[in-house]
Design a protein around this motif. Structure first.
Motif, short mmCIF file in Angstrom:
data_model
loop_
_atom_site.label_atom_id
_atom_site.label_comp_id
_atom_site.label_asym_id
_atom_site.label_seq_id
_atom_site.Cartn_x
_atom_site.Cartn_y
_atom_site.Cartn_z
N PHE A 1 0.82 -1.26 -0.03
CA PHE A 1 0.09 -0.01 -0.05
C PHE A 1 0.78 1.28 0.17
O PHE A 1 0.77 2.09 -0.74
CB PHE A 1 -0.78 -0.03 1.29
N PRO B 1 -1.36 6.81 -5.01
CA PRO B 1 -3.02 6.68 -5.04
C PRO B 1 -3.41 6.09 -6.44
O PRO B 1 -2.99 6.99 -7.44
CB PRO B 1 -3.45 7.98 -4.77
N LEU C 1 -6.49 -1.31 0.68
CA LEU C 1 -6.72 -1.41 -0.73
C LEU C 1 -8.17 -1.88 -1.05
O LEU C 1 -8.48 -2.65 -0.41
CB LEU C 1 -5.65 -2.41 -1.56
N LYS D 1 -5.33 0.99 -4.84
CA LYS D 1 -5.38 2.05 -3.84
C LYS D 1 -6.27 3.20 -3.88
O LYS D 1 -6.13 3.76 -5.17
CB LYS D 1 -3.71 2.49 -3.62
N SER E 1 -6.68 8.36 -1.10
CA SER E 1 -5.61 8.17 0.10
C SER E 1 -4.71 8.93 0.11
O SER E 1 -4.06 9.61 -0.71
CB SER E 1 -4.65 7.09 -0.31
N HIS F 1 -5.30 0.66 9.99
CA HIS F 1 -6.49 -0.02 9.03
C HIS F 1 -7.26 -1.16 9.64
O HIS F 1 -8.39 -1.49 9.42
CB HIS F 1 -5.76 -0.85 7.83
#
Ligand SMILES: C[S@@+](CC[C@H](N)C(=O)[O-])C[C@H]1O[C@@H](n2cnc3c(N)ncnc32)[C@H](O)[C@@H]1O
Length: 248
Positions: free
Chosen positions: A121, A126, A164, A232, A236, A246
């Protein structure tokens, strides 16, 4: 992240051999085709930068479009890698460096898969794409360890928990084909050497036939290997750096 082991050059099952008597002839061909499809879906107009995270000898490097910039990363000791991982298994490159992170048959070997996915990630820009394959109902194969197996639901969950969005889940070999593959793998070593090649040819043909029983959806339900494409979110903000960010 926990400390990463050292690269081992031997022991790798050869899913990349294209010989029709290879024990993985059919699954290798299917895996390549699924992977190239998923990678194409993540391509960026104007040039794509791809990180192969756990690259070993970079089997896909020469199969990607020539316009793609390929970077292979692996454990310390892998001389074929462009980048060596830090002690904690992270990649010493800035956040948001890649359009695609490719991870093929690595997750089952990683002691802390959640931390590995959070690192994927971080490395993606992004809107960037993770293309990952890992084991569904495969037999044990250490490289250097072999810790985990996934169902399609479990794999989607752990990828989503890393931040994700899962877009697509594909299976490589549906249940009956996977069962035949495992039967072959569990018996080939006990067949006399002179009979082994014809035995593998017959089994690989049966596996290909059995795999026709499945649609894309049902193949993913009990795949020998699972393949996921996840994105992603474009919104973000910055890189997420720890799993705790998360967890609900
Ligand atoms: C079965 S090989 C797969 C290699 C290659 N991606 C392929 O598809 O042929 C597993 C790879 O994962 C790497 N690996 C093991 N633990 C890792 C970790 N914690 N982080 C990244 N790569 C790791 C190994 O060094 C090895 O190159």
């Amino acid at each position: 992240m926990t400390s990463a082991p050292v690269f081992q050059a031997s022991r790798r099952a050869d899913v990349h051999s294209t010989a029709p008597w290879s024990p993985f002839a059919y699954v290798g061909k299917k895996l390549r085709s699924v992977l190239l499809d998923l990678i194409a879906a993540g391509e960026t107009v104007g040039g794509t930068r791809l990180l192969d995270y756990g690259c070993a000898d970079s089997p896909y490097r020469n199969q990607l479009p020539k316009t793609m910039e390929y970077v292979g990363a692996d454990l310390k000791g892998n001389r074929a890698a462009d980048v060596l991982l830090d002690e904690d298994g992270s990649v010493p490159l800035p956040a948001g460096s890649f359009d695609i992170v490719l991870s093929t048959q690595v997750l089952e070997h990683v002691a802390d898969p959640s931390a590995y996915l959070v690192e994927c990630f971080r490395l993606l820009r992004p809107g960037g794409t993770l293309v990952l394959t890992t084991h569904g109902i495969m037999y044990l194969h250490r490289d250097p360890q072999d810790y985990w197996r996934w169902t399609c639901d479990g794999l989607a969950r752990i990828v989503q928990r890393a931040g994700l969005d899962v877009v697509e889940m594909r299976g490589v070999l549906g249940l009956a084909a996977a069962a035949l593959q495992l039967l072959q793998d569990g018996t080939a070593g006990h067949i006399p050497r002179w009979l082994r090649r014809p035995y593998l040819l017959v089994m690989q043909s049966l596996i290909a036939l059995a795999d026709r029983l499945y649609s894309e959806r049902t193949r993913a339900e009990n795949g020998l290997v699972l393949a996921v494409r996840a994105v992603k979110p474009a919104a973000s903000v910055g890189a997420r750096t720890s799993l705790n960010e998360h967890v609900e």
